[in-house]
Write a protein that holds these residues in place. Structure first.
Motif, PDB file in Angstrom:
ATOM      1  N   LEU A  33       0.850  -1.183   0.000  1.00 52.44           N
ATOM      2  CA  LEU A  33       0.000   0.000   0.000  1.00 52.44           C
ATOM      3  C   LEU A  33       0.888   1.236   0.000  1.00 52.44           C
TER       4      LEU A  33
ATOM      5  N   ARG B 201      -4.627 -12.565  -8.930  1.00 51.68           N
ATOM      6  CA  ARG B 201      -4.823 -11.399  -9.815  1.00 51.68           C
ATOM      7  C   ARG B 201      -6.268 -11.298 -10.256  1.00 51.68           C
TER       8      ARG B 201
ATOM      9  N   LEU C  65      -8.524 -10.090  -7.458  1.00 49.04           N
ATOM     10  CA  LEU C  65      -8.351  -8.682  -7.079  1.00 49.04           C
ATOM     11  C   LEU C  65      -8.666  -7.719  -8.217  1.00 49.04           C
ATOM     12  N   SER C  66      -9.060  -8.252  -9.362  1.00 39.39           N
ATOM     13  CA  SER C  66      -9.177  -7.392 -10.549  1.00 39.39           C
ATOM     14  C   SER C  66     -10.342  -6.417 -10.465  1.00 39.39           C
TER      15      SER C  66
ATOM     16  N   ILE D 200      -9.335  -1.212  -7.773  1.00 37.56           N
ATOM     17  CA  ILE D 200      -8.328  -0.359  -8.405  1.00 37.56           C
ATOM     18  C   ILE D 200      -7.387   0.221  -7.356  1.00 37.56           C
ATOM     19  N   CYS D 201      -6.103   0.075  -7.631  1.00 38.51           N
ATOM     20  CA  CYS D 201      -5.070   0.736  -6.832  1.00 38.51           C
ATOM     21  C   CYS D 201      -4.291   1.609  -7.793  1.00 38.51           C
ATOM     22  N   ARG D 202      -4.136   2.863  -7.458  1.00 38.58           N
ATOM     23  CA  ARG D 202      -3.456   3.766  -8.382  1.00 38.58           C
ATOM     24  C   ARG D 202      -1.977   3.905  -8.038  1.00 38.58           C
ATOM     25  N   CYS D 203      -1.564   3.421  -6.852  1.00 45.00           N
ATOM     26  CA  CYS D 203      -0.195   3.671  -6.389  1.00 45.00           C
ATOM     27  C   CYS D 203       0.774   2.519  -6.624  1.00 45.00           C
ATOM     28  N   THR D 204       0.374   1.304  -6.253  1.00 42.22           N
ATOM     29  CA  THR D 204       1.378   0.243  -6.090  1.00 42.22           C
ATOM     30  C   THR D 204       1.706  -0.529  -7.349  1.00 42.22           C
ATOM     31  N   GLY D 205       0.845  -0.470  -8.352  1.00 42.06           N
ATOM     32  CA  GLY D 205       1.058  -1.311  -9.524  1.00 42.06           C
ATOM     33  C   GLY D 205       0.656  -2.762  -9.289  1.00 42.06           C
ATOM     34  N   TYR D 206       0.028  -3.042  -8.155  1.00 39.91           N
ATOM     35  CA  TYR D 206      -0.583  -4.335  -7.808  1.00 39.91           C
ATOM     36  C   TYR D 206       0.405  -5.446  -7.472  1.00 39.91           C
ATOM     37  N   ILE D 207       1.596  -5.392  -8.032  1.00 43.67           N
ATOM     38  CA  ILE D 207       2.505  -6.528  -7.878  1.00 43.67           C
ATOM     39  C   ILE D 207       2.770  -6.839  -6.401  1.00 43.67           C
TER      40      ILE D 207
ATOM     41  N   HIS E 126     -16.497  -8.753 -12.011  1.00 45.08           N
ATOM     42  CA  HIS E 126     -15.520  -9.141 -10.999  1.00 45.08           C
ATOM     43  C   HIS E 126     -16.242  -9.833  -9.860  1.00 45.08           C
TER      44      HIS E 126
ATOM     45  N   ILE F 267       7.728   0.653  -9.525  1.00 40.44           N
ATOM     46  CA  ILE F 267       6.734  -0.300 -10.035  1.00 40.44           C
ATOM     47  C   ILE F 267       5.376   0.394 -10.193  1.00 40.44           C
ATOM     48  N   GLY F 268       5.009   1.148  -9.171  1.00 44.01           N
ATOM     49  CA  GLY F 268       3.719   1.837  -9.218  1.00 44.01           C
ATOM     50  C   GLY F 268       3.665   2.852 -10.349  1.00 44.01           C
TER      51      GLY F 268
ATOM     52  N   VAL G 257       3.311   0.985 -13.733  1.00 43.66           N
ATOM     53  CA  VAL G 257       1.969   0.491 -14.064  1.00 43.66           C
ATOM     54  C   VAL G 257       1.049   1.652 -14.440  1.00 43.66           C
TER      55      VAL G 257
ATOM     56  N   SER H  98      -5.210  -5.411 -11.613  1.00 41.05           N
ATOM     57  CA  SER H  98      -4.220  -6.423 -11.226  1.00 41.05           C
ATOM     58  C   SER H  98      -3.992  -7.468 -12.308  1.00 41.05           C
ATOM     59  N   ASN H  99      -4.951  -7.623 -13.196  1.00 36.33           N
ATOM     60  CA  ASN H  99      -4.854  -8.653 -14.229  1.00 36.33           C
ATOM     61  C   ASN H  99      -4.034  -8.241 -15.431  1.00 36.33           C
TER      62      ASN H  99
END
Lengths: 163, 294, 788
Positions: A102, A131, A134-135, A138-145, B104, C675-676, C679, C711-712
């Motif tokens: 986060l 993935r 969680l799709s 939306i997270c705008r910061c972390t890039g989800y990885i 989803h 990374i963020g 993306v 995430s996908n």
């Protein structure tokens, strides 16, 4: 059956029974935030896309901006505030911290509730399954990885603890 | 973005529900999963005076097997229940195989199959599957039930055969014959988004392995999901080969009248429709696409 | 919430700089106990709704508020006439491009509305629900005028937005360095391409919002505003000026902030309107922007065209670069709207030695949401333009993309290096230091670029899919702006409180600034340090966070202050104990004898020292850090993609970022930024787009239409952080790490997709690369070839 626009509802939130009178149009999210002051559930879009408002109804994750408070009558729900027990964070919450899953923290509640319900149903997930699960958030910061890593690692830890 | 005021009813029985919608048919709306309808309210694109919530109606949900081996899915059945149901997987693997493409998990946990079909978004998967399967729609009102075939149910963008006082209570999928295989392909901007364009197909192979019947649906390419009868007949006549699968795609492209929108041009939809149909048909080559879903 | 105590990490002693400590912020966010602005309630609070223009360009006629005011629950409404006395223009904060100031925005549209979303009224009601119920009762007559929706229509000046200015060309200038004509005359090879970068923006997951309350009788702060971020001191000054109040009578307080990415925290019309509303209704007023509003009201960014022309010798020496930029500025000049075009032009030569450079830059006004900065402003755009053109040139000359770039990168021994004065309001750029060829070599090796390139070329088309690889190299600035201030105090219990002008929008400043403070004070325990940020009451003057200055400038101020206070405390302890200053040190949170054995009791604890103070001034220190120049990172992006030639859908198979950020305070957080950012940038290249129709209606006003990465979509992303060249411009050696992840994405992906589709004749010159656009490019390149 109630004809009016105000309704009394009783529900269990994070283990506590609450009875309130709500207007029929009040969304579940606004009810939790304004009436119960459980402000950990956030509103990122109010039209059912971003997932920040996800709560657990019974065992299932749902968007609280797409439900009305009156529909919560008789339900048992869990919000982000109800994940930690007696001040002890869940494995998943700890894992989010460890994996830097986060940044701004605004979407985090929705990811945690979604992933909590998901791990209960799928205790040994693959990365693709995580993935996919969680799709809808939306997270705008972390890039989800790091979020995906945190969920996978939490699953491993929970599994190991169960032996 | 807050919903407008409305009077709210939460009937417990279907009888009560049909009476209420009959009474409020001029200014009332039914609420089932609400996953499309609540945003409509919050964006104030609609302001019904009355909302009749079907979520507490007894017996309006669930899937069961019909005596003839068909699948009965009640209107309030959640997408997620269909996705996870072994019964559905056995009786209609196309339905099971399509579910992961529907939005989803949080939406599938709440959204209902009856709600999705009644909403009739031209890019939605459920209407396309019902059409492909020649499903029947059971519409209930105070005067009783009537049955409308899928081919007549969808009439336009967000427009169906439902009268203002009717509830879509059930969708009946005919029995899945032996030798049937399925295919499903869609092009969406992201996984879980509504399709720009997509195709669902069923091919019934006879014992000799020939194409005895084919059902081809294209969706997202017009106002309603469309069956491409000319392509279906061509496949029965010529059999399934790489060339005829391409031809089915070409016939589809020629048969549709897509529109431009934000996500793709009409030209794009025309081109990619052919690809979707061909790819969906190609999937039927796999034995995994027979009776039980993989 | 401006203060949160650091957690004791129990992980030994200094140094903490360079360690991936867990963030102190996270405890409140994972338990749902953070305080974002909409989580706050103030007693007696009412709710505001901003009524916005439904038209892109229209003259405002009669306004009738009668029906609206009669609606139950409506408390007040005000429109442009009501604020006339105060309706000053919102000032520019950055990028004073000559001419642009003619288009400054006032809090409400005056006479005409100029974009869909232009504020025309504020409704104050008992609840947001009621305000929305009643808003259609506000009657406003509009006379619709022709909408200008692109730069070409704008330049024709047939429909003029600002009649007083008399033109839609807000600014137009040329910058140059060297003899461009001679460079092109001497070139063996030239190529010119026209590029387009699409309109999109930061879209933080939390929309903007604020609570304002006013008490004319208060002795300290009459006006309080919660929800400030980014640059609270600047915004307070602007507000004080508009309201004709003393700055000291206004307090801005930052809450938790759900992302900003450059677009949040600037002074917007609402930053005047909501404080004004509270003064009118004499009750606290909350305003929370909804998502539809956000997409039409908060700054847009990125949209510009560029005709770029390159001149090379036959050996690939970079002789010249000239460009014409046409930036779509939207309807008004926002506080920092000049930055994207100005920086695009300034960064056009990037990390390369270029013989001569000439850039013509024009800002054109359109009936669309105004432009502001978004993470890597101008860089994402120009790195796409330049890096794409370099790949075309490399292919034309038969040189590998890596070799052509390597040949022209500024070598380390030429540092510091100036690219000249390429921005009219700034001094010439000076890259301080860095090993640019080393960075490229690193990514080429880590990605195995040349071998991958050959491999995908040999592969050709398989099952309707083609693969490609692409590179983009960049230089990125940080540490901008004026000085930053810090004050550090020892509390009576011997704990450390740090007050900073830096604000926080999710970066983890409460953690990294505590790491810096700890090291600056001889290893004061991390858990004893509290960071207070974003509160104008806590620090006399600060500035804020943007453009990689949080750590480089704010962190440096803290480091200097920490060192100063440490020395002060040692001197104080020496006086108390009659020991020599040179015998003592502040170590691990106490005053100790130098060379004391581990476990030996300290000479004085900080608590004892605090108790002994005669004057509170002994226990605190204030220091400023003013950056002499900007810092520059260098980096590169590499992408490996697969394109479905039948549908135009692109899959990113691998994505790698390498950036030399100088000193890394917390590597985990720097990695998270990379990374963020990546993306966001990859998502932007394929998904994010703000689309208007010919009437100037925004078609992407919801998240059903404005699409962002999920995430996908892009799971295979790696980032390598280098600390090869530490900055010499600040005591930390840091350069800023927030933008490198995003700035190369458009270029690397455009190159990769072009590489994949090159054999089909595709040359990507415009973004985004959505399926519709990619398939169209394929069709246009091979019009008669069926794609089956």
């Amino acid at each position: 059956m109630n004809v009016s626009t105000r309704h009394e509802i009783t529900l269990t939130v994070n283990g506590k029974t609450e009875t309130r009178t709500v207007e029929s149009r009040t969304t579940a999210a606004d009810f939790l935030r304004d009436d119960l002051r459980l402000t950990g559930t956030h509103l990122g879009c109010e039209h059912g896309v971003c997932g920040a408002c996800t709560i657990i109804v019974g065992e299932a994750s749902m968007r609280s901006c797409l439900m009305f408070a009156v529909q919560l009558d008789g339900t048992t729900i869990t919000t982000v505030e109800g994940l930690a027990q007696n001040g002890k964070m869940t494995v998943l919450q700890e894992s989010f911290r460890e994996h830097h899953a986060l940044q701004c923290g605004f979407c985090t509640a929705g990811f945690l509730t979604t992933a909590t319900a998901f791990l209960k149903e799928t205790p040994d997930p693959t990365a693709d399954e995580v993935r996919e699960a969680l799709s809808g958030n939306i997270c705008r910061c972390t890039g989800y990885i790091p979020i995906v890593e945190a969920v996978l690692d939490a699953a491993r830890t929970i599994k190991a603890a169960k032996g | 973005m807050k919903p407008p005021p409305f009077a709210y009813f939460a009937p417990r029985s279907l009888d009560e529900a049909v009476k209420l919608i009959d009474e409020h048919q001029d200014d009332g709306k039914l609420l089932s999963g609400g996953q499309s309808f609540v945003p409509v309210l919050s964006l104030r694109l609609a302001s019904p005076a009355t909302i009749i919530d079907l979520n507490r109606v007894e017996g309006l949900g669930g899937a069961s097997e019909m005596p003839d081996g068909g699948l009965r899915v009640r209107g309030l059945t959640r997408h997620r229940e269909i996705e996870l149901s072994p019964l559905v997987a056995r009786l209609n693997p196309l339905l099971t195989g399509t579910m992961p493409h529907v939005a989803h998990v949080q939406i599938r946990n709440r959204g209902t199959t009856g709600g999705s079909c009644s909403h009739a978004d031209p890019a939605a998967e459920m209407p396309a599957i019902a059409l492909t399967c020649d499903a029947d729609f059971v519409l209930t009102s105070v005067t009783g039930e009537r049955v409308v075939p899928a081919g007549e149910f969808f009439q336009g963008v967000f427009t169906t055969a439902l009268e203002a006082n009717e509830i879509l209570t059930e969708i009946r999928y005919p029995a899945w014959p032996k030798g049937r295989r399925w295919g499903f392909e869609e092009m969406a901007r992201r996984r879980g988004d509504f399709a720009i364009v997509g195709s669902a197909v069923l091919v019934d192979f006879d014992e000799a392995g020939r194409c005895g019947a084919a059902k081809i649906t294209i969706f997202g390419a017009g106002d309603i999901p469309l069956r491409i009868a000319e392509a279906e007949e061509m496949l029965v006549a010529k059999g399934l080969t790489p060339e005829t699968m391409r031809e089915a795609g070409r016939i589809t492209s020629a048969a549709i009248e897509p529109r431009d929108d934000l996500h793709a041009s009409a030209d794009y939809r025309r081109d990619v429709s052919a690809v979707m149909v061909r790819r969906a048909l190609e999937q039927t080559a796999s034995p995994l696409r027979t009776g039980v879903a993989a | 919430m401006s203060s949160h105590k650091s957690h004791d990490i129990g992980a030994g002693t200094a140094p903490l700089i360079g360690r991936s400590l867990q963030r102190v912020e996270d405890a409140r966010f994972v338990t749902g106990t953070g305080t974002f602005i909409d989580d706050m309630k103030v007693e007696n609070m009412v709710h505001a709704l901003v009524v916005r223009s439904p038209h892109a360009h229209a003259r405002i006629g009669a306004i009738d508020t009668t029906e609206l005011l009669a609606h139950p629950g409506i408390i007040d409404v005000f429109t442009t006439a009501d604020i006339a006395e105060y309706a000053a223009e919102i000032p520019l904060r950055l990028a004073p491009l000559v001419g642009y100031e003619r288009y400054l925005q006032r809090p409400f549209a005056v006479d005409k509305v100029l974009y869909v979303g232009d504020p025309v009224a504020v409704i104050v009601a008992d609840s947001r629900y009621i305000a929305e119920d009643a808003q259609d009762l506000l009657m406003i007559d509009y006379e619709i005028l022709p909408a200008v929706t692109d730069v070409h229509a704008s330049a024709k000046n047939e429909s003029i937005l600002n009649e007083k200015a008399g033109t839609n060309v807000a600014f137009s200038y040329r910058v140059s360095e060297g003899d461009i004509e001679a460079a092109f005359a001497a070139a063996d090879y030239t190529r010119k391409e026209s590029f387009y970068c699409h309109r999109h923006s930061g879209v933080p997951l939390e929309t903007r919002g604020m609570i304002a309350s006013y008490d004319a009788t208060a002795t300290d702060h009459k006006l309080k505003v919660w929800g400030a971020t980014k640059v609270p001191w600047f915004n307070r000054r602007a507000l004080a000026k508009m309201l004709r109040m003393e700055e000291a009578d206004i307090r801005f307080v930052e809450t938790d902030v759900g992302g900003a990415f450059g677009i949040r925290g600037e002074f917007y019309p609402e930053d005047f309107l909501i404080p004004f509303a509270t003064m009118r209704v004499k009750r606290p007023v909350k305003w929370i922007e909804d998502r539809r509003e956000h997409l039409m009201a908060a700054n847009h960014s990125r949209e510009m065209e560029c005709d770029l022309e390159i001149a090379l010798s036959k050996d690939g020496d970079f002789l010249g670069l000239r460009g014409v930029f046409r930036a779509d500025m939207g309807a008004y000049a926002r506080t920092n709207g000049g930055v994207p075009p100005a920086k695009a032009a300034q960064f056009a030569p990037g990390p390369y030695r270029v013989g001569a450079v000439q850039m013509d830059v024009a800002g054109l006004m359109t009936n669309k949401t105004p432009i502001g900065t978004y993470r890597g402003p101008g860089r994402y755009e120009v790195n796409f333009f330049r890096e794409r053109l370099l790949d075309l040139a490399a292919a034309d000359l038969g040189i590998s993309p890596v070799a052509l770039r390597m040949k022209n990168l500024i070598p380390a021994d030429m540092m510091p290096y100036t690219t000249g004065k390429l921005c009219p309001y700034e001094e010439p750029v000076q890259y301080d230091q860095g090993d640019y060829p080393g960075t490229l070599a690193k990514i080429a090796e880590a990605f195995d670029f040349d071998r991958m390139k050959a491999k995908v070329e040999a592969c050709g088309q398989k099952n309707g899919k083609r693969q490609g690889v692409g590179l983009a190299v960049f230089v990125e600035s940080g540490g901008a702006g004026p000085s930053e201030t810090a004050r550090i105090e020892v509390t009576p219990t011997g704990k450390i409180e740090v007050f900073t002008g830096v604000t926080a929008q999710g970066q983890g400043h409460e953690t990294v600034l505590a790491q810096i403070c700890s090291d600056g004070m001889g290893g004061v325990p991390f858990g004893d340090i509290s960071i207070f940020h974003g509160d104008t009451d806590k620090l006399e003057w600060g500035f804020g966070t943007y453009h990689g200055r949080g750590v480089t400038v704010g962190g440096s101020a803290i480091l200097l202050t920490a060192r100063k206070l440490a020395a002060q405390l040692v001197a104080m302890a020496a006086r108390r104990t009659n020991l020599g200053i040179e015998e003592l040190e502040l170590k691990d949170g106490a005053i100790r004898k130098k060379g004391a054995a581990p476990g030996e009791p300290p000479v004085m604890t900080l608590e004892a020292l605090a108790a002994s103070a005669d004057d509170p001034a002994e226990l605190k220190a204030v220091e400023k850090f003013a950056p002499a120049n900007r810092t520059y990172t260098s980096g590169a992006h590499a992408a490996h993609v697969e394109v479905d030639v039948e549908t135009g859908k692109v899959e990113v198979l691998r994505y790698l970022i390498v950036e030399d950020v100088g000193r890394c305070i917390n590597p985990a957080l720097v990695h998270g930024q990379a990374i963020g950012g990546a993306v966001q940038g990859i998502g932007a290249t394929f998904l994010d787009e703000l689309v208007y129709d010919a009437e100037g209606q925004l078609l992407t006003g919801s998240f059903a239409d404005y699409l962002m990465a999920t995430s996908n979509e892009f799971p295979e992303i790696e980032a390598i952080t280098l600390e090869t060249s530490l900055s010499t411009l600040n005591p930390l050696g840091a350069k800023g790490a927030g933008e490198g992840g995003i700035v190369g994405a458009g270029g690397a992906l455009a190159n990769a997709v072009s590489h994949a589709l090159g054999p089909l004749g595709v040359n990507v010159t415009s973004l985004p690369l959505n399926p519709n656009n990619v398939l169209r490019m394929i069709r246009q390149a091979t019009p008669r070839q069926a794609a089956e």
